[in-house]
Design a protein around this motif. Structure first.
Motif, PDB file in Angstrom:
ATOM      1  N   PRO A   1     -21.112   5.564 -60.473  1.00 50.05           N
ATOM      2  CA  PRO A   1     -19.821   4.878 -60.521  1.00 50.05           C
ATOM      3  C   PRO A   1     -19.870   3.393 -60.157  1.00 50.05           C
ATOM      4  N   ARG A   2     -20.925   2.959 -59.459  1.00 49.84           N
ATOM      5  CA  ARG A   2     -21.033   1.534 -59.113  1.00 49.84           C
ATOM      6  C   ARG A   2     -21.374   0.684 -60.333  1.00 49.84           C
ATOM      7  N   GLY A   3     -22.048   1.282 -61.310  1.00 48.77           N
ATOM      8  CA  GLY A   3     -22.356   0.589 -62.553  1.00 48.77           C
ATOM      9  C   GLY A   3     -23.418  -0.487 -62.448  1.00 48.77           C
ATOM     10  N   GLY A   4     -24.048  -0.628 -61.314  1.00 51.42           N
ATOM     11  CA  GLY A   4     -25.089  -1.631 -61.148  1.00 51.42           C
ATOM     12  C   GLY A   4     -25.667  -1.565 -59.750  1.00 51.42           C
ATOM     13  N   VAL A   5     -26.700  -2.328 -59.528  1.00 50.43           N
ATOM     14  CA  VAL A   5     -27.361  -2.374 -58.224  1.00 50.43           C
ATOM     15  C   VAL A   5     -27.291  -3.808 -57.732  1.00 50.43           C
ATOM     16  N   ARG A   6     -26.395  -4.050 -56.781  1.00 51.66           N
ATOM     17  CA  ARG A   6     -26.144  -5.393 -56.276  1.00 51.66           C
ATOM     18  C   ARG A   6     -26.094  -5.378 -54.752  1.00 51.66           C
ATOM     19  N   GLY A   7     -26.094  -6.555 -54.193  1.00 57.78           N
ATOM     20  CA  GLY A   7     -25.865  -6.727 -52.766  1.00 57.78           C
ATOM     21  C   GLY A   7     -26.811  -5.926 -51.903  1.00 57.78           C
ATOM     22  N   PRO A   8     -26.271  -5.254 -50.890  1.00 58.75           N
ATOM     23  CA  PRO A   8     -27.130  -4.534 -49.949  1.00 58.75           C
ATOM     24  C   PRO A   8     -27.936  -3.419 -50.613  1.00 58.75           C
ATOM     25  N   LEU A   9     -27.376  -2.765 -51.618  1.00 60.61           N
ATOM     26  CA  LEU A   9     -28.133  -1.714 -52.306  1.00 60.61           C
ATOM     27  C   LEU A   9     -29.397  -2.278 -52.947  1.00 60.61           C
ATOM     28  N   ALA A  10     -29.294  -3.467 -53.497  1.00 63.40           N
ATOM     29  CA  ALA A  10     -30.468  -4.100 -54.102  1.00 63.40           C
ATOM     30  C   ALA A  10     -31.516  -4.434 -53.044  1.00 63.40           C
ATOM     31  N   VAL A  11     -31.070  -4.915 -51.889  1.00 70.87           N
ATOM     32  CA  VAL A  11     -32.006  -5.216 -50.802  1.00 70.87           C
ATOM     33  C   VAL A  11     -32.709  -3.942 -50.332  1.00 70.87           C
ATOM     34  N   TRP A  12     -31.948  -2.849 -50.255  1.00 73.93           N
ATOM     35  CA  TRP A  12     -32.536  -1.593 -49.779  1.00 73.93           C
ATOM     36  C   TRP A  12     -33.635  -1.070 -50.700  1.00 73.93           C
ATOM     37  N   LEU A  13     -33.681  -1.547 -51.934  1.00 77.41           N
ATOM     38  CA  LEU A  13     -34.737  -1.086 -52.837  1.00 77.41           C
ATOM     39  C   LEU A  13     -36.135  -1.433 -52.327  1.00 77.41           C
ATOM     40  N   HIS A  14     -36.234  -2.348 -51.365  1.00 79.09           N
ATOM     41  CA  HIS A  14     -37.532  -2.583 -50.730  1.00 79.09           C
ATOM     42  C   HIS A  14     -38.032  -1.301 -50.058  1.00 79.09           C
ATOM     43  N   ARG A  15     -37.120  -0.459 -49.659  1.00 77.96           N
ATOM     44  CA  ARG A  15     -37.418   0.844 -49.057  1.00 77.96           C
ATOM     45  C   ARG A  15     -36.662   1.884 -49.871  1.00 77.96           C
ATOM     46  N   PRO A  16     -37.251   2.345 -50.969  1.00 78.24           N
ATOM     47  CA  PRO A  16     -36.515   3.189 -51.910  1.00 78.24           C
ATOM     48  C   PRO A  16     -35.937   4.466 -51.291  1.00 78.24           C
ATOM     49  N   GLU A  17     -36.574   5.029 -50.296  1.00 80.31           N
ATOM     50  CA  GLU A  17     -36.008   6.236 -49.677  1.00 80.31           C
ATOM     51  C   GLU A  17     -34.749   5.901 -48.882  1.00 80.31           C
ATOM     52  N   LEU A  18     -34.732   4.763 -48.226  1.00 85.50           N
ATOM     53  CA  LEU A  18     -33.507   4.310 -47.559  1.00 85.50           C
ATOM     54  C   LEU A  18     -32.419   4.082 -48.599  1.00 85.50           C
ATOM     55  N   ALA A  19     -32.766   3.410 -49.687  1.00 85.55           N
ATOM     56  CA  ALA A  19     -31.784   3.152 -50.745  1.00 85.55           C
ATOM     57  C   ALA A  19     -31.224   4.457 -51.295  1.00 85.55           C
ATOM     58  N   ALA A  20     -32.081   5.441 -51.514  1.00 77.12           N
ATOM     59  CA  ALA A  20     -31.634   6.723 -52.076  1.00 77.12           C
ATOM     60  C   ALA A  20     -30.676   7.435 -51.129  1.00 77.12           C
ATOM     61  N   ARG A  21     -31.048   7.507 -49.880  1.00 78.13           N
ATOM     62  CA  ARG A  21     -30.207   8.229 -48.918  1.00 78.13           C
ATOM     63  C   ARG A  21     -28.917   7.479 -48.609  1.00 78.13           C
ATOM     64  N   ALA A  22     -29.026   6.166 -48.475  1.00 71.11           N
ATOM     65  CA  ALA A  22     -27.827   5.365 -48.204  1.00 71.11           C
ATOM     66  C   ALA A  22     -26.870   5.413 -49.381  1.00 71.11           C
TER      67      ALA A  22
END
Length: 188
Positions: free
Chosen positions: A31-52
């Motif tokens: 539903p977000r339609g993109g990866v921006r802001g803090p979610l994009a930063v969290w991609l440095h740690r993909p497991e954090l990004a997935a769970r968050a």
């Protein structure tokens, strides 16, 4: 206003690991339609990004709170933390969900809004107290439990925790507003 340089930007998509690509694609197709802001930063740690992102999806789209009340709590969080990116994104969502412009403006100006209904007042007061004192006194807790019920109160506390994570990510890594948007919180 000139924004300070972002301390940590999103990883370069050309260098994504297979896991980073999978998480990116999962977030972008939701539903977000993109990866921006803090979610994009969290991609440095993909497991954090997935769970968050899973927690965020629940808090934003699947909780027992209606969108208007959720957006109110998010705006209070963004205001308390001074997170311009969060404010910029969620101000529009709040208006679309039916939150009154006068309430939004009062929060932006660090004033307690006037409330037409008790649910809105309680969500504001819980969000504000949770961030300012990191607790609720017994009277506010009892009122919140009576007005919101246990399930919605649990969802509200979860939402406040998630958006605290968002705010800290925005502030520590200096995530600027989209398109260098105008500062709305620093001039108050």
């Amino acid at each position: 206003m000139t924004w300070p340089l972002q301390r940590l930007t999103a990883p370069d998509p050309a260098t994504y690991s297979p896991r980073q690509q999978a998480i990116h694609d999962q977030i972008a197709s939701g539903p977000r339609g993109g990866v921006r802001g803090p979610l994009a930063v969290w991609l440095h740690r993909p497991e954090l990004a997935a769970r968050a992102q899973d927690l965020g999806r629940y808090c934003r789209y699947d909780s027992s709170l209606d969108q208007r009340l959720s957006e109110l709590a998010i705006l209070v969080t963004g205001r308390v933390f001074g997170s311009e990116y969060e404010w910029q994104i969620h101000k529009g969502h709040a208006l679309k969900a039916g939150l009154e412009p006068a309430i939004i403006e009062a929060i932006r100006c660090n004033r307690r809004p006037d409330f037409a209904d008790v649910e809105t007042e309680v969500v504001h007061d819980v969000a504000f107290a949770a961030h300012r004192t990191r607790d609720l006194d017994d009277a506010l807790y009892a009122r919140a439990r009576e007005v919101l019920g246990e399930q919605r109160l649990v969802d509200l506390v979860g939402l406040l925790g998630y958006y605290t994570l968002i705010s800290l990510t925005i502030n520590i890594f200096r995530v600027p507003p989209l398109d260098g948007g105008a500062a709305e919180l620093s001039d108050v």
